[in-house]
Design a protein around this motif. Structure first.
Motif, PDB file in Angstrom:
ATOM      1  N   PHE A  57       0.825  -1.211   0.000  1.00 19.10           N
ATOM      2  CA  PHE A  57       0.000   0.000   0.000  1.00 19.10           C
ATOM      3  C   PHE A  57       0.860   1.262   0.000  1.00 19.10           C
ATOM      4  CE2 PHE A  57      -3.490  -2.596   2.213  1.00 19.10           C
ATOM      5  CZ  PHE A  57      -4.032  -2.970   1.000  1.00 19.10           C
ATOM      6  N   TRP A  71      -4.636   7.890   0.898  1.00 16.30           N
ATOM      7  CA  TRP A  71      -5.326   6.775   1.550  1.00 16.30           C
ATOM      8  C   TRP A  71      -4.411   5.564   1.693  1.00 16.30           C
ATOM      9  CZ3 TRP A  71      -7.801   2.590  -1.567  1.00 16.30           C
ATOM     10  CH2 TRP A  71      -8.405   1.630  -0.749  1.00 16.30           C
ATOM     11  N   LEU A  75      -2.708   4.138   5.165  1.00 19.27           N
ATOM     12  CA  LEU A  75      -3.052   2.770   5.528  1.00 19.27           C
ATOM     13  C   LEU A  75      -1.794   1.923   5.681  1.00 19.27           C
ATOM     14  CD1 LEU A  75      -5.293   0.678   6.030  1.00 19.27           C
ATOM     15  CD2 LEU A  75      -5.343   0.292   3.559  1.00 19.27           C
ATOM     16  N   PHE A  87      -6.774  -5.356  10.883  1.00 19.24           N
ATOM     17  CA  PHE A  87      -6.763  -4.817   9.523  1.00 19.24           C
ATOM     18  C   PHE A  87      -8.136  -4.357   9.046  1.00 19.24           C
ATOM     19  CE2 PHE A  87      -7.117  -5.454   4.922  1.00 19.24           C
ATOM     20  CZ  PHE A  87      -6.227  -4.485   4.500  1.00 19.24           C
ATOM     21  N   PRO A  88      -9.210  -5.142   9.240  1.00 20.46           N
ATOM     22  CA  PRO A  88     -10.518  -4.656   8.754  1.00 20.46           C
ATOM     23  C   PRO A  88     -10.935  -3.323   9.382  1.00 20.46           C
ATOM     24  CG  PRO A  88     -10.642  -6.990   9.213  1.00 20.46           C
ATOM     25  CD  PRO A  88      -9.307  -6.522   9.718  1.00 20.46           C
ATOM     26  N   TRP A  91      -8.846  -0.595   7.745  1.00 20.99           N
ATOM     27  CA  TRP A  91      -9.322  -0.422   6.375  1.00 20.99           C
ATOM     28  C   TRP A  91     -10.576   0.451   6.346  1.00 20.99           C
ATOM     29  CZ3 TRP A  91      -7.414  -2.007   1.663  1.00 20.99           C
ATOM     30  CH2 TRP A  91      -8.291  -2.002   0.594  1.00 20.99           C
ATOM     31  N   GLU A  92     -11.562   0.102   7.167  1.00 18.15           N
ATOM     32  CA  GLU A  92     -12.818   0.857   7.176  1.00 18.15           C
ATOM     33  C   GLU A  92     -12.593   2.293   7.636  1.00 18.15           C
ATOM     34  OE1 GLU A  92     -16.182  -0.956   9.054  1.00 18.15           O
ATOM     35  OE2 GLU A  92     -15.718  -2.907   8.198  1.00 18.15           O
ATOM     36  N   SER A  94      -9.839   4.034   7.427  1.00 18.01           N
ATOM     37  CA  SER A  94      -9.085   4.791   6.421  1.00 18.01           C
ATOM     38  C   SER A  94      -9.972   5.173   5.238  1.00 18.01           C
ATOM     39  CB  SER A  94      -7.871   3.998   5.945  1.00 18.01           C
ATOM     40  OG  SER A  94      -8.265   2.865   5.206  1.00 18.01           O
ATOM     41  N   GLU A 113     -15.259  -1.317   1.201  1.00 15.63           N
ATOM     42  CA  GLU A 113     -15.181  -1.621   2.634  1.00 15.63           C
ATOM     43  C   GLU A 113     -15.269  -3.122   2.877  1.00 15.63           C
ATOM     44  OE1 GLU A 113     -18.168   0.634   4.654  1.00 15.63           O
ATOM     45  OE2 GLU A 113     -17.035   2.502   4.500  1.00 15.63           O
ATOM     46  N   GLY A 116     -11.951  -4.997   2.372  1.00 14.92           N
ATOM     47  CA  GLY A 116     -11.016  -4.950   3.492  1.00 14.92           C
ATOM     48  C   GLY A 116     -11.288  -6.004   4.543  1.00 14.92           C
TER      49      GLY A 116
END
Length: 172
Positions: A57, A71, A75, A87-88, A91-92, A94, A113, A116
């Protein structure tokens, strides 16, 4: 004379609004195409470089345009610092922080979403397969947007002009 000038200004304003809405529809498609390119790069990096997601990333974020560059870099940085939980959740959070103002449709943000939630928890082969599925879904959504875009753009232009004429008629 003033009524004619006002009428012209009202019609011009509504026409410009219709043109802006049509440009927004086109921009959605352009943004979806760029997201497809970004995740194609992510998939390639996972498949061939086999680097951790945080490094991938960060690397892709340095070359991506805004808001996707910020982004992905943020992340990647948070993942490397192991800051902020699983991580989820990262992710959400970010996506909510960086991508809510972009031109992507709401359905695409929801699909992003969901990606992720499945991406960071699997081995390399499953991550590549998950990205394959996401890219197929994105391509299908882009096809639907492209099919409807032509008529919607024409409709926005016509409604802008006709709406202005209707307002002028109501004012007289």
């Amino acid at each position: 004379m003033l009524k004619i000038l006002g009428s012209i200004l009202v019609i011009a304003a509504t026409t410009l609004y219709g043109m802006k809405r049509a440009a927004d529809l086109k921009e959605q498609y352009v943004q979806m195409e760029y997201v497809r390119q970004v995740f194609g790069k992510v998939q390639s990096e996972i498949r061939y470089a086999r680097d951790p997601l945080g490094e991938i990333f960060s690397h892709i974020g340095r070359n991506a345009r805004e808001p996707y560059g910020t982004w992905l870099e943020e992340l990647g940085k948070k993942m490397e610092e192991r800051d902020g939980g699983a991580f989820p959740e990262l992710w959400e959070r970010s996506i909510a922080d960086n991508l809510c103002s972009c031109a992507l449709p709401k359905a695409e943000l929801c699909r992003l979403e969901e990606l992720g939630g499945r991406l960071g928890l699997m081995d390399i082969e499953m991550q590549v397969n998950t990205l394959d599925l996401y890219l197929e879904q994105l391509t299908e959504a882009m096809k639907e947007v492209r099919e409807g875009m032509r008529t919607k753009v024409r409709l926005c232009h016509c409604l802008g002009v006709m709406g202005g004429m209707f307002i002028v008629i109501l004012l007289f």
